[in-house]
Scaffold this motif. Sequence first.
Motif, mmCIF file in Angstrom:
data_model
loop_
_atom_site.group_PDB
_atom_site.id
_atom_site.type_symbol
_atom_site.label_atom_id
_atom_site.label_comp_id
_atom_site.label_asym_id
_atom_site.label_seq_id
_atom_site.Cartn_x
_atom_site.Cartn_y
_atom_site.Cartn_z
ATOM 1 N N ALA A 245 1.056 -1.783 -0.210
ATOM 2 C CA ALA A 245 -0.356 -0.109 0.013
ATOM 3 C C ALA A 245 1.434 1.311 -0.231
ATOM 4 C CB ALA A 245 -0.979 -0.249 1.078
ATOM 5 N N LEU A 246 2.118 1.891 0.732
ATOM 6 C CA LEU A 246 2.887 2.190 0.370
ATOM 7 C C LEU A 246 3.742 2.716 -0.222
ATOM 8 C CD1 LEU A 246 5.354 4.431 2.324
ATOM 9 C CD2 LEU A 246 6.688 2.228 2.463
ATOM 10 N N LEU A 247 4.502 1.548 -1.262
ATOM 11 C CA LEU A 247 4.142 2.307 -2.729
ATOM 12 C C LEU A 247 3.017 2.053 -3.257
ATOM 13 C CD1 LEU A 247 6.621 1.857 -4.581
ATOM 14 C CD2 LEU A 247 6.835 -0.670 -5.362
ATOM 15 N N LEU A 248 2.142 1.899 -3.645
ATOM 16 C CA LEU A 248 1.068 2.076 -4.093
ATOM 17 C C LEU A 248 1.054 3.774 -4.713
ATOM 18 C CD1 LEU A 248 -1.223 0.579 -6.072
ATOM 19 C CD2 LEU A 248 -2.731 0.209 -4.283
ATOM 20 N N ASP A 249 0.586 3.945 -3.271
ATOM 21 C CA ASP A 249 0.343 5.606 -2.577
ATOM 22 C C ASP A 249 1.156 6.383 -3.568
ATOM 23 O OD1 ASP A 249 -1.170 4.945 -0.976
ATOM 24 O OD2 ASP A 249 -0.611 5.638 0.931
ATOM 25 N N ASN B 232 -3.716 4.535 4.401
ATOM 26 C CA ASN B 232 -4.566 5.068 5.474
ATOM 27 C C ASN B 232 -6.586 4.353 5.761
ATOM 28 O OD1 ASN B 232 -2.803 7.134 6.805
ATOM 29 N ND2 ASN B 232 -3.966 8.709 5.817
ATOM 30 N N GLY B 233 -5.869 3.419 4.414
ATOM 31 C CA GLY B 233 -7.328 2.765 4.312
ATOM 32 C C GLY B 233 -7.297 1.421 5.092
ATOM 33 N N LEU B 234 -5.945 0.708 5.472
ATOM 34 C CA LEU B 234 -5.527 -0.692 5.863
ATOM 35 C C LEU B 234 -6.889 -0.497 7.390
ATOM 36 C CD1 LEU B 234 -2.262 -1.518 4.473
ATOM 37 C CD2 LEU B 234 -4.632 -1.878 4.030
ATOM 38 N N ASN B 235 -6.888 -0.290 7.548
ATOM 39 C CA ASN B 235 -7.054 0.348 9.334
ATOM 40 C C ASN B 235 -8.639 -0.305 9.355
ATOM 41 O OD1 ASN B 235 -5.071 1.607 10.330
ATOM 42 N ND2 ASN B 235 -6.139 3.703 9.654
ATOM 43 N N GLY B 236 -9.182 -1.225 8.340
ATOM 44 C CA GLY B 236 -9.972 -2.269 8.776
ATOM 45 C C GLY B 236 -10.413 -3.333 8.799
ATOM 46 N N ASP B 237 -11.845 -4.059 8.688
ATOM 47 C CA ASP B 237 -11.343 -5.298 9.012
ATOM 48 C C ASP B 237 -12.206 -6.122 7.870
ATOM 49 O OD1 ASP B 237 -13.665 -4.891 10.179
ATOM 50 O OD2 ASP B 237 -13.082 -4.945 11.613
ATOM 51 N N VAL B 238 -12.780 -7.093 8.307
ATOM 52 C CA VAL B 238 -13.425 -8.257 7.216
ATOM 53 C C VAL B 238 -14.812 -8.302 7.962
ATOM 54 C CG1 VAL B 238 -11.509 -8.937 5.493
ATOM 55 C CG2 VAL B 238 -12.338 -10.334 7.531
ATOM 56 N N ARG B 239 -15.403 -7.437 8.911
ATOM 57 C CA ARG B 239 -16.265 -8.827 9.204
ATOM 58 C C ARG B 239 -17.427 -8.123 8.313
ATOM 59 N NH1 ARG B 239 -16.511 -9.191 14.619
ATOM 60 N NH2 ARG B 239 -14.381 -8.275 15.094
ATOM 61 N N THR C 18 -9.088 -0.465 -2.087
ATOM 62 C CA THR C 18 -8.537 -0.196 -1.092
ATOM 63 C C THR C 18 -9.498 -1.429 0.082
ATOM 64 O OG1 THR C 18 -8.428 1.743 -0.555
ATOM 65 C CG2 THR C 18 -9.185 0.522 1.463
ATOM 66 N N GLN C 19 -10.176 -2.193 -0.596
ATOM 67 C CA GLN C 19 -11.508 -3.464 0.171
ATOM 68 C C GLN C 19 -10.255 -4.527 0.292
ATOM 69 O OE1 GLN C 19 -15.682 -4.686 -1.177
ATOM 70 N NE2 GLN C 19 -16.071 -3.596 0.685
ATOM 71 N N VAL C 20 -9.902 -4.677 -1.023
ATOM 72 C CA VAL C 20 -9.515 -5.615 -1.600
ATOM 73 C C VAL C 20 -7.895 -5.395 -0.241
ATOM 74 C CG1 VAL C 20 -7.531 -6.997 -2.917
ATOM 75 C CG2 VAL C 20 -9.494 -6.209 -3.898
ATOM 76 N N LEU C 21 -6.971 -4.427 0.045
ATOM 77 C CA LEU C 21 -6.176 -4.566 0.341
ATOM 78 C C LEU C 21 -6.159 -4.699 2.111
ATOM 79 C CD1 LEU C 21 -4.417 -1.610 -1.072
ATOM 80 C CD2 LEU C 21 -3.681 -3.656 -1.023
ATOM 81 N N CYS C 22 -7.741 -4.078 2.661
ATOM 82 C CA CYS C 22 -7.982 -4.393 3.953
ATOM 83 C C CYS C 22 -8.648 -6.073 3.823
ATOM 84 C CB CYS C 22 -9.156 -3.875 4.094
ATOM 85 S SG CYS C 22 -8.781 -1.596 4.407
ATOM 86 N N ALA D 133 -6.450 -8.752 2.655
ATOM 87 C CA ALA D 133 -5.391 -9.040 2.366
ATOM 88 C C ALA D 133 -4.159 -8.423 3.686
ATOM 89 C CB ALA D 133 -4.636 -8.617 1.093
ATOM 90 N N GLN D 134 -4.431 -7.762 3.780
ATOM 91 C CA GLN D 134 -3.962 -7.274 5.290
ATOM 92 C C GLN D 134 -4.289 -8.367 6.739
ATOM 93 O OE1 GLN D 134 -1.884 -5.518 6.295
ATOM 94 N NE2 GLN D 134 -1.810 -4.267 8.446
ATOM 95 N N ALA D 135 -5.977 -8.143 6.918
ATOM 96 C CA ALA D 135 -6.586 -8.233 7.531
ATOM 97 C C ALA D 135 -6.501 -9.631 8.145
ATOM 98 C CB ALA D 135 -7.770 -8.240 8.121
#
Length: 474
Positions: free
Chosen positions: A228-232, A253-260, A446-450, A452-454
């Motif tokens: 996400a950093l490089l993507l920015d 900054n959008g990585l703070n979400g979850d998959v709930r 952002t949802q896809v990244l979130c 994967a991050q979760a």
Amino acid sequence: MESQVEPYECLSATELLVRLQRSEVTAVELAESALQRIEALDDKVNAFRQIDRDMTLEMARAADERYRAWQTMGLLDGIPVAVKDAFDQIGWATRDGSRLTEDSPATTDAPTVAACRRHGFVPVGRTNMPEFGWKAVTDSPLTGITRNPWNLDKTPGGSSGGSAAAVAMGVTPLALAADSGGSTRIPASFCGVVGFKPTHGRAPMHPGSHFGKLSQPGPIARTVRDAALLLDVMTESDPSDPRLQPGPQSYRNGLNGDVRGLRIAYSPSLGLDVEVNPEVATAVEHVADKLEQLGARVVRTDPHVGQLRETYQRLFFTTAAQMIQGYDDSAREKLDPALREVAEHYASLSALKYLEADTARVELMHRMSFFHLDFDLILCPTVPVRPFDVGREVPEDWPDQRWTSWAPFTWPWNMTGQPAITVPCGFTEDGLPIGAQFIGARHSDTQVLCAAQAFQQVFPLTAKRPPLTKEGGI
């Protein structure tokens, strides 16, 4: 007792930036570490076509001067980055894995490289790729075979195989890649790292790839947050690409979400007639279980992509034919023989047949748009096969001779332009990486990244290193 400091190659770009800001490490030290790892390991892997030690250290010293003056340039200042040999970069020749290209330095940067330069990156070298990025393994007449750091007898995938291998070896935490049919995600999966293909039009591309509407630049990294950093940086506006579409101000900054509550379609084979390796299938099923435990609504269903391999090949290989049409017979003799074969075959394709394929591409985009009304994401294997022996286009005893037959889970999303990421999800019994792929609707990057991050947060595999690096003692 003093605590042991982690080696630089084990740290993410995000962590390294903190250490740079605190003066706990210098950009020159990071650059020297990267160059030392290339010297120690790359004669075995062959991830890099070219390095320029003096240029790399010069840019690292400039970054250190900026840190001392409290005048840093942006998000990547002082961070070592590997660059796929398809991107123009001032002072370096762009060879595209081909003996037909000129060995003369570029005088301008590709947009993604220019953005990295604005943010203070330290380029470490040019990474290997198959000729003109035409296949999903990395070997070429110009640079020979690139090998997988996890097992030197196996392919790292392609076409961004050199970039994925560089990150897996710990040479750099970040690498530039481009994806026309899986060229970022396939090698990232085979090398046990993260590879992301954004929504088409999010990152400027000029040139970056020869495959037009199927292509999109993207990051390869060890962590989703680093991607996400490089993507920015990569998605900054550039006037050279009129197709560029605005995105969020920051993917990080959008990585703070979850998959709930997310509705995830778990599709073990995308409904295609393809045999998925049992170890791959088990690993990806484990991802589905983890996501469900995290609160996602996981449903086993197929998106009905359809049997579109020949459609994709018409779009992809016709472009390959167009690439070589200006070369005479003596020049074509220098090409990868298999590239010459497919290009000459598809050179006879009529405009009508090509337009039929493009119509089918648009129809697939429509089908997937409606599918995503019911599901936020799709989860499937990145690749149905294990990394296979080097020097081959397809696995041993495979029933087809073209790479498109074993990569049917990646190229559909190049036809639709949807965002897709691969994240490490396990290893085979003999220690080869396995990747899981998350696909979202167009513009849901952002949802896809979130997601994967979760998953990576609860099942991190970033601490595991290829045996090669341990044998090398670094």
